[in-house]
Design an enzyme around this catalytic site. Structure first.
Site, PDB file in Angstrom:
ATOM      1  N   SER A  49       0.817  -1.205   0.000  1.00 35.21           N
ATOM      2  CA  SER A  49       0.000   0.000   0.000  1.00 35.21           C
ATOM      3  C   SER A  49       0.855   1.260   0.000  1.00 35.21           C
ATOM      4  O   SER A  49       2.040   1.231   0.351  1.00 35.21           O
ATOM      5  CB  SER A  49      -0.900   0.020   1.233  1.00 35.21           C
ATOM      6  OG  SER A  49      -0.123   0.188   2.416  1.00 35.21           O
ATOM      7  N   GLU A  95       6.639  -0.603  -5.241  1.00 35.84           N
ATOM      8  CA  GLU A  95       5.540  -0.849  -6.173  1.00 35.84           C
ATOM      9  C   GLU A  95       4.278  -0.799  -5.324  1.00 35.84           C
ATOM     10  O   GLU A  95       3.972  -1.737  -4.590  1.00 35.84           O
ATOM     11  CB  GLU A  95       5.719  -2.196  -6.860  1.00 35.84           C
ATOM     12  CG  GLU A  95       4.919  -2.333  -8.139  1.00 35.84           C
ATOM     13  CD  GLU A  95       3.472  -2.719  -7.899  1.00 35.84           C
ATOM     14  OE1 GLU A  95       2.628  -1.798  -7.870  1.00 35.84           O
ATOM     15  OE2 GLU A  95       3.197  -3.903  -7.733  1.00 35.84           O
ATOM     16  N   GLU A 150      -8.049   3.615  -4.145  1.00 43.56           N
ATOM     17  CA  GLU A 150      -7.853   2.299  -4.751  1.00 43.56           C
ATOM     18  C   GLU A 150      -8.882   1.347  -4.149  1.00 43.56           C
ATOM     19  O   GLU A 150      -8.937   1.172  -2.929  1.00 43.56           O
ATOM     20  CB  GLU A 150      -6.448   1.765  -4.498  1.00 43.56           C
ATOM     21  CG  GLU A 150      -6.258   0.373  -5.083  1.00 43.56           C
ATOM     22  CD  GLU A 150      -4.840  -0.154  -4.968  1.00 43.56           C
ATOM     23  OE1 GLU A 150      -4.387  -0.818  -5.911  1.00 43.56           O
ATOM     24  OE2 GLU A 150      -4.201   0.100  -3.933  1.00 43.56           O
TER      25      GLU A 150
END
Length: 453
Positions: free
Chosen positions: A209, A230, A358
């Site tokens: 996250s 990432e 997200e």
């Protein structure tokens, strides 16, 4: 104080295994082992390292059903998708086994010197902090190039896929890697922070996250250690008025619903030009309703549970909050423990959670754009920068959009996906650094300038 972690099957809630956290003494032993192993491993010829990696790939192919079953049991992914994940891991191993020598060879630079070149030397022990959504792939896409570059690895995996972590450690041992090259720890947050601060650990990679990325980067930065992050994504799928829906609607649905939507690179916002909006909704809904839902161990299942019940709770709340702001539920928005039904939302606006945040689940947020220009502006309206996809038959116009997309990837008439041959990573809140391709193997090396006068 909690000193164990549990692996629980999210489909039937059965306890698979309970694992003890490592003691500080055990972690100290892991650190000493990795340091000892590195001093020898870095001297191994690249060809020998590549042969071992090729063996890992072959073992993955031979045992793919065993590994796929473990993935599905631990995090609920449909078995067919777990098999595909393991096969992709075998591919990344073979890719680096074949190409590592070329990627790592000295880069000759012409200067006034008798000889000058760049030497690519391994850094040492790299700490990997990995997530549960692709429990084999996330690890192998990092470990394959990093180990082959001559580094050693300590893996701290997500607690709910500790069985996958242990299986990976055994895999590298079975392939013949020297003891200490690839080690797993089961640790709490404080122990991980101490690891990052330890001088034996030279760099950190994290897939997770945005919140976790900021925290880990802060600790690593304080200790002057490189990180590759990432992080999350909020990918837009732009659909222009000339898109061939019959040819691509299955791809669009797969881009959102693969792995029950639990993917950083999933299409999360569908931005559709008004001229094709109604047709898109009809065909997209029809395709979603064809998905076979059920037991993830059933080879016919397309979509099943999320990895944990609390994750389904989070997704449901994001949808509920968006509906309160005016979004309309076309289908779905039903939850049962770890299961969350495939959901389509219309009348989505930029102030809603399903647009701004997200959403890590099978929720397709559909936004109407008046024209192509507005579709691009809406796609860019995000804090994230992992990937964008555009569906159109106007390839010339699509090419002109490349410099307008700030993300790490721009896919035209295809879903965003990772490929060993291509660099992978994001911008903005999606992190920094690149994995895969030549970039991936050079992520954790010392690019040393050598000058012979």
């Amino acid at each position: 104080m909690k000193n164990t972690v549990k692996s629980i099957n999210p489909f039937n809630n059965e306890l698979l295994q309970e694992y003890k956290l490592f003691s500080d003494q055990q972690i100290a032993q892991v650190l000493q082992q990795t340091a000892s192993s590195f001093s020898k491993w870095k001297k191994e010829p690249i060809d020998d390292r590549a042969k071992l990696l090729s063996k890992v790939g072959k073992l993955l192919e031979l045992q793919k059903y065993k590994f796929a079953k473990l993935i599905t049991q631990e995090m609920g992914k449909p078995l067919v998708q777990s098999i595909t994940e393991v096969e992709k891991c075998a591919w990344v191993c073979e890719f680096y086994a074949v190409n590592a020598d070329d990627f790592l060879c000295d880069d000759l630079i012409e200067t006034e010197a008798r000889e000058s070149f760049i030497s690519y030397d391994p850094l040492g022990c790299i700490l990997a902090i990995m997530p549960w959504n692709f429990p084999f792939w996330q690890v192998l896409r990092f470990a394959a190039p990093t180990l082959t570059a001559g580094n050693t690895v300590i893996l701290k995996h997500a607690a709910n896929v500790s069985g996958c972590a242990m299986a990976l450690e055994q895999l590298f041992e079975e392939a013949g890697y020297p003891k200490g090259c690839f080690q797993v720890i089961i640790a709490d947050h404080q122990q991980v922070e101490s690891l990052i601060e330890n001088t034996i650990v030279k760099a950190v990679t994290l897939t997770g996250s945005e919140k976790a990325g900021r925290h880990i980067a802060a600790i690593a930065g304080k200790n002057l250690k490189k990180t590759v992050l990432e992080l999350g994504g909020n990918n837009a799928c732009i659909v222009w008025e000339d898109a061939d829906l019959d040819a691509h609607v299955k791809t669009m649905v797969n881009a959102r619903m693969l792995n029950a939507g639990q993917s950083c690179i999933a299409a999360k916002r569908f931005i559709v030009v008004a001229d094709i909006y109604e047709e898109f909704i009809a065909k997209f809904q029809q395709q979603v309703q064809l998905l076979h839902q059920g037991d993830p161990m059933d080879p016919e299942t397309d979509i099943s549970v999320l990895a944990r019940p609390d994750l389904a709770d989070i997704v449901a709340q994001q949808v509920t909050d968006s509906v309160a702001k005016g979004a309309e539920v076309l289908i779905g928005h039903k939850k049962d423990k770890a299961y969350y039904a495939p959901t389509i939302l219309t009348k989505v606006t930029p102030d809603m959670p399903v647009f701004k945040e997200e959403v890590f689940g099978p929720v397709a947020a559909i936004i109407k754009a008046k024209d192509r220009e507005e579709s691009l502006a809406l796609a860019a309206n995000t804090a994230f920068g992992l990937g964008t996809m555009l569906f159109t038959q106007d390839l010339k116009a699509a090419r002109h959009c490349i410099d307008q997309i700030e993300d790490g990837a721009f896919f035209i008439n295809e879903m965003v996906k990772s490929d060993p041959r291509l660099p992978f990573g994001g911008t903005k809140a999606s992190g920094y650094g690149r994995e895969l391709s030549k970039e991936g193997i050079l992520a954790f090396v010392n690019k040393k300038t050598v000058y012979l006068h």
